[in-house]
Structure formats: C-alpha cells, structure tokens
Design a protein around this motif. Structure first.
Motif, mmCIF file in Angstrom:
data_model
loop_
_atom_site.group_PDB
_atom_site.id
_atom_site.type_symbol
_atom_site.label_atom_id
_atom_site.label_comp_id
_atom_site.label_asym_id
_atom_site.label_seq_id
_atom_site.Cartn_x
_atom_site.Cartn_y
_atom_site.Cartn_z
ATOM 1 N N ASP A 119 -7.475 -10.132 3.769
ATOM 2 C CA ASP A 119 -7.688 -8.787 3.228
ATOM 3 C C ASP A 119 -7.076 -8.746 1.835
ATOM 4 O OD1 ASP A 119 -8.168 -6.123 2.830
ATOM 5 O OD2 ASP A 119 -6.783 -5.401 4.367
ATOM 6 N N THR A 120 -7.853 -9.099 0.820
ATOM 7 C CA THR A 120 -7.313 -9.354 -0.514
ATOM 8 C C THR A 120 -7.792 -8.373 -1.578
ATOM 9 O OG1 THR A 120 -9.109 -10.919 -0.982
ATOM 10 C CG2 THR A 120 -7.084 -11.814 -0.016
ATOM 11 N N GLY A 121 -8.449 -7.314 -1.182
ATOM 12 C CA GLY A 121 -9.005 -6.377 -2.154
ATOM 13 C C GLY A 121 -7.980 -5.396 -2.691
ATOM 14 N N THR A 122 -8.238 -4.926 -3.919
ATOM 15 C CA THR A 122 -7.479 -3.828 -4.515
ATOM 16 C C THR A 122 -8.240 -2.528 -4.263
ATOM 17 O OG1 THR A 122 -6.579 -5.234 -6.254
ATOM 18 C CG2 THR A 122 -6.588 -2.868 -6.675
ATOM 19 N N LEU A 123 -7.510 -1.451 -3.971
ATOM 20 C CA LEU A 123 -8.143 -0.166 -3.709
ATOM 21 C C LEU A 123 -7.313 0.941 -4.326
ATOM 22 C CD1 LEU A 123 -10.196 1.666 -2.190
ATOM 23 C CD2 LEU A 123 -8.663 1.570 -0.218
ATOM 24 N N VAL A 124 -7.977 1.825 -5.053
ATOM 25 C CA VAL A 124 -7.346 3.045 -5.564
ATOM 26 C C VAL A 124 -8.310 4.187 -5.276
ATOM 27 C CG1 VAL A 124 -6.457 4.274 -7.568
ATOM 28 C CG2 VAL A 124 -6.157 1.797 -7.407
ATOM 29 N N MET A 125 -7.863 5.179 -4.505
ATOM 30 C CA MET A 125 -8.714 6.324 -4.225
ATOM 31 C C MET A 125 -7.856 7.571 -4.079
ATOM 32 S SD MET A 125 -9.860 6.030 -0.215
ATOM 33 C CE MET A 125 -10.571 7.672 -0.266
ATOM 34 N N THR A 126 -8.489 8.719 -4.199
ATOM 35 C CA THR A 126 -7.816 9.993 -4.000
ATOM 36 C C THR A 126 -8.590 10.822 -2.993
ATOM 37 O OG1 THR A 126 -9.010 11.227 -5.713
ATOM 38 C CG2 THR A 126 -7.097 9.935 -6.428
ATOM 39 N N HIS A 135 -2.366 -2.714 -3.319
ATOM 40 C CA HIS A 135 -2.206 -3.866 -4.200
ATOM 41 C C HIS A 135 -2.216 -5.114 -3.323
ATOM 42 C CE1 HIS A 135 -1.532 -1.336 -7.578
ATOM 43 N NE2 HIS A 135 -0.325 -0.950 -7.254
ATOM 44 N N PRO A 136 -3.070 -6.084 -3.602
ATOM 45 C CA PRO A 136 -3.289 -7.201 -2.676
ATOM 46 C C PRO A 136 -2.118 -8.186 -2.635
ATOM 47 C CG PRO A 136 -4.509 -7.559 -4.700
ATOM 48 C CD PRO A 136 -3.935 -6.175 -4.791
ATOM 49 N N PRO A 137 -2.153 -9.105 -1.670
ATOM 50 C CA PRO A 137 -1.129 -10.146 -1.616
ATOM 51 C C PRO A 137 -1.002 -10.888 -2.945
ATOM 52 C CG PRO A 137 -2.409 -10.149 0.392
ATOM 53 C CD PRO A 137 -3.078 -9.170 -0.532
ATOM 54 N N GLN A 138 0.236 -11.233 -3.278
ATOM 55 C CA GLN A 138 0.624 -11.930 -4.500
ATOM 56 C C GLN A 138 0.555 -11.040 -5.748
ATOM 57 O OE1 GLN A 138 2.075 -14.734 -3.920
ATOM 58 N NE2 GLN A 138 1.388 -14.670 -1.783
ATOM 59 N N GLU A 176 0.856 -1.186 0.000
ATOM 60 C CA GLU A 176 0.000 0.000 0.000
ATOM 61 C C GLU A 176 0.889 1.231 0.000
ATOM 62 O OE1 GLU A 176 -2.083 0.980 3.711
ATOM 63 O OE2 GLU A 176 -0.913 -0.590 4.683
ATOM 64 N N PHE A 177 0.389 2.296 -0.592
ATOM 65 C CA PHE A 177 1.173 3.533 -0.583
ATOM 66 C C PHE A 177 0.267 4.746 -0.664
ATOM 67 C CE2 PHE A 177 1.141 1.959 -4.986
ATOM 68 C CZ PHE A 177 0.722 3.070 -5.708
ATOM 69 N N TRP A 178 0.790 5.851 -0.132
ATOM 70 C CA TRP A 178 0.180 7.178 -0.208
ATOM 71 C C TRP A 178 1.169 8.060 -0.950
ATOM 72 C CZ3 TRP A 178 -4.321 9.673 0.975
ATOM 73 C CH2 TRP A 178 -4.295 11.060 1.036
ATOM 74 N N VAL A 179 0.705 8.734 -2.003
ATOM 75 C CA VAL A 179 1.595 9.583 -2.797
ATOM 76 C C VAL A 179 1.683 10.954 -2.136
ATOM 77 C CG1 VAL A 179 2.092 10.537 -5.073
ATOM 78 C CG2 VAL A 179 0.931 8.322 -4.877
ATOM 79 N N LEU A 180 2.899 11.306 -1.725
ATOM 80 C CA LEU A 180 3.137 12.560 -1.021
ATOM 81 C C LEU A 180 3.397 13.716 -1.965
ATOM 82 C CD1 LEU A 180 5.510 10.924 1.568
ATOM 83 C CD2 LEU A 180 3.334 11.999 2.153
ATOM 84 N N GLU A 181 4.195 13.471 -2.997
ATOM 85 C CA GLU A 181 4.565 14.519 -3.955
ATOM 86 C C GLU A 181 4.647 13.910 -5.347
ATOM 87 O OE1 GLU A 181 8.291 16.246 -2.919
ATOM 88 O OE2 GLU A 181 7.769 16.534 -0.803
ATOM 89 N N GLY A 182 4.323 14.706 -6.377
ATOM 90 C CA GLY A 182 4.499 14.264 -7.749
ATOM 91 C C GLY A 182 3.506 13.207 -8.164
ATOM 92 N N THR A 183 3.877 12.399 -9.171
ATOM 93 C CA THR A 183 3.019 11.335 -9.694
ATOM 94 C C THR A 183 3.820 10.045 -9.790
ATOM 95 O OG1 THR A 183 1.672 12.886 -10.978
ATOM 96 C CG2 THR A 183 1.592 10.568 -11.621
ATOM 97 N N HIS A 228 -9.247 3.117 4.623
ATOM 98 C CA HIS A 228 -9.403 1.660 4.593
ATOM 99 C C HIS A 228 -9.728 1.168 5.991
ATOM 100 C CE1 HIS A 228 -7.758 -2.541 4.746
ATOM 101 N NE2 HIS A 228 -8.468 -2.626 3.646
ATOM 102 N N ARG A 229 -10.547 0.129 6.040
ATOM 103 C CA ARG A 229 -10.876 -0.514 7.318
ATOM 104 C C ARG A 229 -10.933 -2.012 7.094
ATOM 105 N NH1 ARG A 229 -13.796 0.773 12.129
ATOM 106 N NH2 ARG A 229 -14.066 2.907 11.368
ATOM 107 N N HIS A 230 -10.285 -2.747 7.977
ATOM 108 C CA HIS A 230 -10.395 -4.217 7.952
ATOM 109 C C HIS A 230 -10.374 -4.713 9.382
ATOM 110 C CE1 HIS A 230 -10.084 -8.304 6.462
ATOM 111 N NE2 HIS A 230 -9.143 -8.507 7.367
#
Length: 216
Positions: free
Chosen positions: A111-118, A84-87, A61-68, A137-139
């Motif tokens: 917890d195997t879901g993919t998530l993309v949000m802004t 990005h989920p396991p595997q 998982e990641f949070w974009v701090l600066e740039g793209t 996110h919550r699990h």
C-alpha cells in the motif's frame, strides 16, 4: 499492543505528554516503542511549533481535528485526511496551532500510494441506518471512513469480524451504558460484538478489517 484485547480510552486532558520538540504535545493511544514502530496518538501543535524532519518507514496517516497542520508539501485544514507512503520524510509545523489524529508505521507493504483529501472532496454515502459515511481509504480488507449520525442511532453491527477501531470526533458514543465523549478512542478485537449507540450529532473516524490476518 495486544490486539486481542478490547480497549476503551475516554478522553482525559491530563494525559498529554511533551514531545522532543518544544510546543508539540502527544496523547498516546497505541505505542510499540518510544520513538518508532506502530504508533497511534493525538498530537497537538501550539502556534508556531515545529517538529524537525523525520522518516516514516512504514507510512504515516493523519486526520486534522482542529486548526491547520502544515509540512513542506502543503497546508491541511481541519477535516483533511492525508496518507504519506512508506519511506516518506517530512518536517511539520503549525502557524496557528492544530490537533491531529496520527497513525504511524501501519501501512501494508504493497500500500504505497499518497492520498490527500478533505470532507469537501469526498462523496458522502447515505447508510441504511440513518447515518452518512465518508469513505477515506480502502486496501484489501481494510476500510477507513468517517461516519456521521445527525439524528443518532446504532453503530452498524456488520463491521466487527476482522476488528474495529474508532475515534469519537464529535458528540457521544455509548458502549452499553458507558458514554464516551469527543477524542475518546476505542479498539475491539476480531469477532467482538459491542453494542454501540451514537447520540445525535455524533461523528466517528472508523477503521475496520485491520486487526486480523488477510485470510482466516
């Protein structure tokens, strides 16, 4: 990696380390092994830098701090949160440079879901103590959010029972009399009761509930 200990790491620009890929730099926070296992870090891509294809056995998982930040699945601008989920597997790059906050191999097995949000996609919730909260996110008992303190204020005292982790995204967070500026990282064990106060304009990435067993 001793989760029973309190860690406060003020940001220090001299702590960046070269990665195996040219133009990609790492700022280690937690690291179980050199190139595998549980890892939390900042990562900086110089313009045009690439990191070759690699696997994430227990997720990324990641949070974009600066740039793209980019991979074969898309482009993620500042303020994006991605899981990005396991595997999963990807290669990554940045055309113009970026800085991201990354956590590797820390997903629960189910917890195997993919998530993309802004930030623009999410729904900000107004807190009771003068801050806004953006749920990410919550699990089960683990909760990830961004907290925004436009006028400053006390960090909510309700969230420490199963552990607390914070990255200062902007502004300044005080632990007692100690000030921690942007990109400082803090981790408190279950049961800790730190006195945290945010200066006006402070924004925090926050995770709670992940440093203790699901039941105690």
């Amino acid at each position: 990696m001793d989760f029973s200990q309190t860690l406060l790491l003020p940001y220090d620009s001299d702590r960046w380390q070269a990665s195996p890929a040219a133009g990609v730099w790492r700022y280690p926070l937690e690291r179980e092994q050199a190139e595998s296992g549980h890892v939390t870090s900042l990562v900086r891509f110089e313009p045009g830098a690439q990191f070759p294809a690699h696997n994430h056995p227990l997720g990324e998982e990641f949070w974009v701090l600066e740039g793209t930040f980019s991979d074969e699945n898309g482009d993620y601008a500042a303020g994006s949160y991605v899981r990005h989920p396991p595997q999963s597997r990807h290669s990554s790059f940045s055309r113009d440079g970026c800085v991201i906050f990354v956590k590797l191999n820390q997903f629960a097995a189910e917890d195997t879901g993919t998530l993309v949000m802004t930030e623009r996609d999410g729904q900000w919730v107004i807190g009771e103590h003068g801050y806004r909260r953006l749920p990410l996110h919550r699990h089960e008992g683990e909760v990830t959010s961004v907290l925004d303190f436009p006028d400053g204020g006390r960090f909510p005292p309700c969230c420490y029972r199963r552990g607390l982790e914070l990255l200062v995204l902007a502004g300044e967070l005080k632990e007692g009399q100690r000030g921690l500026a942007a990109l400082s990282w803090l981790r408190f064990p279950p049961g800790a009761e730190p006195a945290l106060t945010a200066a006006p304009g402070t924004r925090l990435w926050v995770r709670t509930g992940h440093l203790a067993p699901a039941r105690d």
